[in-house]
Scaffold this motif. Sequence first.
Motif, PDB file in Angstrom:
ATOM      1  N   HIS A  62       0.814  -1.220   0.000  1.00  0.00           N
ATOM      2  CA  HIS A  62       0.000   0.000   0.000  1.00  0.00           C
ATOM      3  C   HIS A  62       0.845   1.267   0.000  1.00  0.00           C
ATOM      4  O   HIS A  62       0.305   2.366   0.149  1.00  0.00           O
TER       5      HIS A  62
ATOM      6  N   LYS B 209      -3.969   2.978  -5.429  1.00  0.00           N
ATOM      7  CA  LYS B 209      -5.157   3.519  -4.790  1.00  0.00           C
ATOM      8  C   LYS B 209      -6.270   2.469  -4.788  1.00  0.00           C
ATOM      9  O   LYS B 209      -6.169   1.449  -5.481  1.00  0.00           O
ATOM     10  N   VAL B 210      -7.302   2.792  -4.027  1.00  0.00           N
ATOM     11  CA  VAL B 210      -8.494   1.944  -4.029  1.00  0.00           C
ATOM     12  C   VAL B 210      -9.559   2.638  -4.879  1.00  0.00           C
ATOM     13  O   VAL B 210      -9.533   3.856  -5.038  1.00  0.00           O
ATOM     14  N   HIS B 211     -10.482   1.835  -5.425  1.00  0.00           N
ATOM     15  CA  HIS B 211     -11.420   2.377  -6.409  1.00  0.00           C
ATOM     16  C   HIS B 211     -12.857   2.101  -5.994  1.00  0.00           C
ATOM     17  O   HIS B 211     -13.254   0.940  -5.865  1.00  0.00           O
TER      18      HIS B 211
ATOM     19  N   SER C 137     -13.129  -2.168  -5.501  1.00  0.00           N
ATOM     20  CA  SER C 137     -13.432  -2.690  -4.152  1.00  0.00           C
ATOM     21  C   SER C 137     -14.566  -1.917  -3.490  1.00  0.00           C
ATOM     22  O   SER C 137     -15.151  -2.376  -2.517  1.00  0.00           O
TER      23      SER C 137
HETATM   24  C1  HEM Z   1      -5.335  -2.311  -3.484  1.00  0.00           C
HETATM   25  C2  HEM Z   1      -6.998  -4.594   0.423  1.00  0.00           C
HETATM   26  C3  HEM Z   1      -2.626  -6.354   1.324  1.00  0.00           C
HETATM   27  C4  HEM Z   1      -1.053  -4.373  -2.790  1.00  0.00           C
HETATM   28  C5  HEM Z   1      -6.156  -2.813  -2.526  1.00  0.00           C
HETATM   29  C6  HEM Z   1      -7.554  -2.585  -2.485  1.00  0.00           C
HETATM   30  C7  HEM Z   1      -8.013  -3.201  -1.382  1.00  0.00           C
HETATM   31  C8  HEM Z   1      -6.928  -3.849  -0.736  1.00  0.00           C
HETATM   32  C9  HEM Z   1      -9.437  -3.214  -0.895  1.00  0.00           C
HETATM   33  C10 HEM Z   1      -8.338  -1.774  -3.477  1.00  0.00           C
HETATM   34  C11 HEM Z   1      -8.594  -2.415  -4.809  1.00  0.00           C
HETATM   35  C12 HEM Z   1      -9.234  -1.403  -5.707  1.00  0.00           C
HETATM   36  O1  HEM Z   1     -10.293  -0.886  -5.326  1.00  0.00           O
HETATM   37  O2  HEM Z   1      -8.681  -1.109  -6.762  1.00  0.00           O
HETATM   38  C13 HEM Z   1      -5.939  -5.212   1.048  1.00  0.00           C
HETATM   39  C14 HEM Z   1      -6.015  -5.908   2.291  1.00  0.00           C
HETATM   40  C15 HEM Z   1      -4.788  -6.395   2.561  1.00  0.00           C
HETATM   41  C16 HEM Z   1      -3.944  -6.014   1.456  1.00  0.00           C
HETATM   42  C17 HEM Z   1      -7.251  -6.068   3.136  1.00  0.00           C
HETATM   43  C18 HEM Z   1      -4.318  -7.177   3.743  1.00  0.00           C
HETATM   44  C19 HEM Z   1      -4.671  -6.895   4.975  1.00  0.00           C
HETATM   45  C20 HEM Z   1      -1.845  -6.048   0.231  1.00  0.00           C
HETATM   46  C21 HEM Z   1      -0.546  -6.574  -0.006  1.00  0.00           C
HETATM   47  C22 HEM Z   1      -0.111  -6.024  -1.165  1.00  0.00           C
HETATM   48  C23 HEM Z   1      -1.142  -5.156  -1.657  1.00  0.00           C
HETATM   49  C24 HEM Z   1       0.169  -7.570   0.893  1.00  0.00           C
HETATM   50  C25 HEM Z   1       1.175  -6.262  -1.881  1.00  0.00           C
HETATM   51  C26 HEM Z   1       2.301  -6.567  -1.262  1.00  0.00           C
HETATM   52  C27 HEM Z   1      -2.050  -3.536  -3.246  1.00  0.00           C
HETATM   53  C28 HEM Z   1      -1.882  -2.575  -4.315  1.00  0.00           C
HETATM   54  C29 HEM Z   1      -3.107  -1.975  -4.510  1.00  0.00           C
HETATM   55  C30 HEM Z   1      -4.000  -2.590  -3.561  1.00  0.00           C
HETATM   56  C31 HEM Z   1      -0.597  -2.256  -5.047  1.00  0.00           C
HETATM   57  C32 HEM Z   1      -3.440  -0.848  -5.484  1.00  0.00           C
HETATM   58  C33 HEM Z   1      -3.836  -1.326  -6.827  1.00  0.00           C
HETATM   59  C34 HEM Z   1      -4.132  -0.182  -7.780  1.00  0.00           C
HETATM   60  O3  HEM Z   1      -3.663   0.936  -7.573  1.00  0.00           O
HETATM   61  O4  HEM Z   1      -4.816  -0.419  -8.768  1.00  0.00           O
HETATM   62  N1  HEM Z   1      -5.795  -3.602  -1.469  1.00  0.00           N
HETATM   63  N2  HEM Z   1      -4.677  -5.304   0.571  1.00  0.00           N
HETATM   64  N3  HEM Z   1      -2.178  -5.223  -0.793  1.00  0.00           N
HETATM   65  N4  HEM Z   1      -3.325  -3.496  -2.815  1.00  0.00           N
HETATM   66 FE1  HEM Z   1      -3.978  -4.333  -1.068  1.00  0.00          FE
END
Ligand code: HEM
Length: 694
Positions: free
Chosen positions: A246, A250-252, A286
Amino acid sequence: MLRKVLLLASPLLSLGACPFGGEQGVLPDGHPAVAQETYAAALGDLDLDLVRSDLKAFFLKSQDHWPADLGNYAPFFVRLTWHCTGTYRSSDGRGGCEGGRQRFEPERSWADNTNLDKARALLWPVKAKYGDAISWGDLMVLAGTTAIESMGGPVLGFCAGRLDDKDGFESIELGPSEEQEAVAPCVLNGTCVSPLGSTTVGLIYVNPEGPLGNPIPAESALQVRDSFGRMGMNDSETVALIGGGHAFGKVHGACPAGAGPSPKEDPLNPYPGLCGTGKGKDTFTSGFEGPWTTTPNQWSNLYFNDLLNNDWEVHVGPGGHHQWRIPNATGPMAGIMRLTTDISLLHDPAGIYQKIVKEFAADQAKFDNAFAHAWYKLASRDMGPALRCLGQVAAPPFPWNPSLPARSSEFPPAWPQVKASLKEMARDYSKPIFPADVFSGQSYYGGLFLQLAWRCASTFRQTDYRGGCNGARIRFSPEKDWPANAELDGVLKVLDDVKARFGDALSWSDLIILAGTVAVEEAGGLPMSFCGGRTDATDGSGSEHLAPRLSPRPDTDLAFLVDGMKVMGLTRREFVALVGGGHTLGQMHASRSSFISGPWTSSPSRFNNEYFTNLLTEVYQEVSVQSGEKKYKAVGKELFMLKTDLFLKADPEFRIHVEEFALDNKAFLESYRAAWTKLVRSDRFDDPTGKLCE
Ligand code: HEM
């Protein structure tokens, strides 16, 4: 088509059957080792640096059909890779990016994989350029890894070598499916427990909004620890991965209308997006909205600093979900957000996550190191032992992936002599330290040797290539303490004499497998190939999640039996041959995995198809029940079966093989030989094409 492989067999040795069937030294086409070898050759010719530079250029070319946030797709691909690799669970080794199964049902329609169909579609030109030289599974891992690198993040390497599956079959047990409900039911989705990897079927680990959608950070922290723990991640790795992932993107969730139907519901137009244009600023993925930092395309530890240095308040975002913001923030900081799972890192009831957040906020280098290692682990664990990794492999050792020592310079021992010693020992030998079985007044260790070898080999999991007898970890905790292995240390002591005679030239793991193999041959089984060269681990690490799944205990049911068989990578026919063959020799011992003492057959030191005949012709009754334990005895005879044996008769898909083997001893002997050879070779990544086989 057949493929010749180089064999180093000594002409002095008596040759058994080719370990792969057919002509000695020839691998049949379609054998997994051939597919792996072919792919390894193609990958070896591929310039991975070129693929990485193509990926980096492609991340910066926004396409109108799915515009990149801030002109950079890299964060999107970090998410793709995380969701591909993050399905891995330690409980049974299922999940991970191998097979590239995110492309198929059920994974592609998981709520957590919303819009990743777009990411895979965007990736197609790169896939098309390199074709079979890089599998989908590998490309999806490489994409996110390169994305991190392209944004300045730390990367250790890339473990390649994944073969693509042709469908999502191997992910069915991840759910949602009937098979998952049978072996890993989840009473209330959102509170699922191990062996499921996630608290919520359809999410990678955990509900971002908090348990069952309630934004309670302390409770969310418990779920985060639980679910990351099921993937084998410790607290430091968990915090590094969440804060590192993170750091980007971003989240969408532009409006509450949603993403629309999944690919399963509408394969022609999945996730069209029901807010405005459905893409760009109108994207709904999401249902949360906003970036984590003000620099979402750049690696940093800002995620932790911003988390620590601000107050956070919960509110309902534009997508209709609880999310967190900095109260009264102005300028760019007004847009940044946190999920409840992010905020949970400040509210861990154990107080551990908070300390790690502070460390990573204060020390960028420490965070870099922790993230690089955790990401490599995340992205490599589906590949099993480091030996299987191709590509740009990071240098071991990794504590999560213990390797075996090199072969002794004294290897090989004089195999004919080792075999002769074992043959002699199977009968007419009794070591006071551990009593032999006695049949018709004669002492007999053959059944015990076979049982030891089966227990040692049957820990193998095709799902993540862990386990198997190579390493002989059955000598150490935890394996030696498993109830099913009770007293097998006594059988090892019986073998001490042979081990001592051949010294370092003979490893324990070769000795154990050879003892089981010789026991079968000596009792009338067909001659088998033996492929030595295993080495011995110095402790039992790596066996933590390999405890037998096929227990004859009262709570065993058919679904578990089938599941255990699948995890081992066996077909029904192979499984029936192995179980029947194993239960042909020796007897069950009340002190061990069963509750009965007594044999399955009337001639328990002869290897033939009597087990199958008995199973079909005798009438077995539950003869006594002590504290819920069940015993099955043939009416009027001192012959026994376990509950697991009776399943083979009761289940029609197992039973056809029981019937075949009961009618045809030759078919049984041949099938047993093939299945045994497959099982005991399944962990031989040091010698995949059988160069060491005799
Ligand atoms: C995006 C949840 C762990 C990398 C997101 C989104 C959610 C989320 C809800 C939004 C998706 C969207 O709306 O586009 C979580 C939860 C995690 C977790 C609950 C664990 C508690 C991780 C891990 C990584 C990661 C371990 C990588 C090492 C990313 C990235 C995005 C993202 C890079 C952004 C994607 C974009 O910009 O399109 N995550 N995540 N996340 N997550 Fe996580």
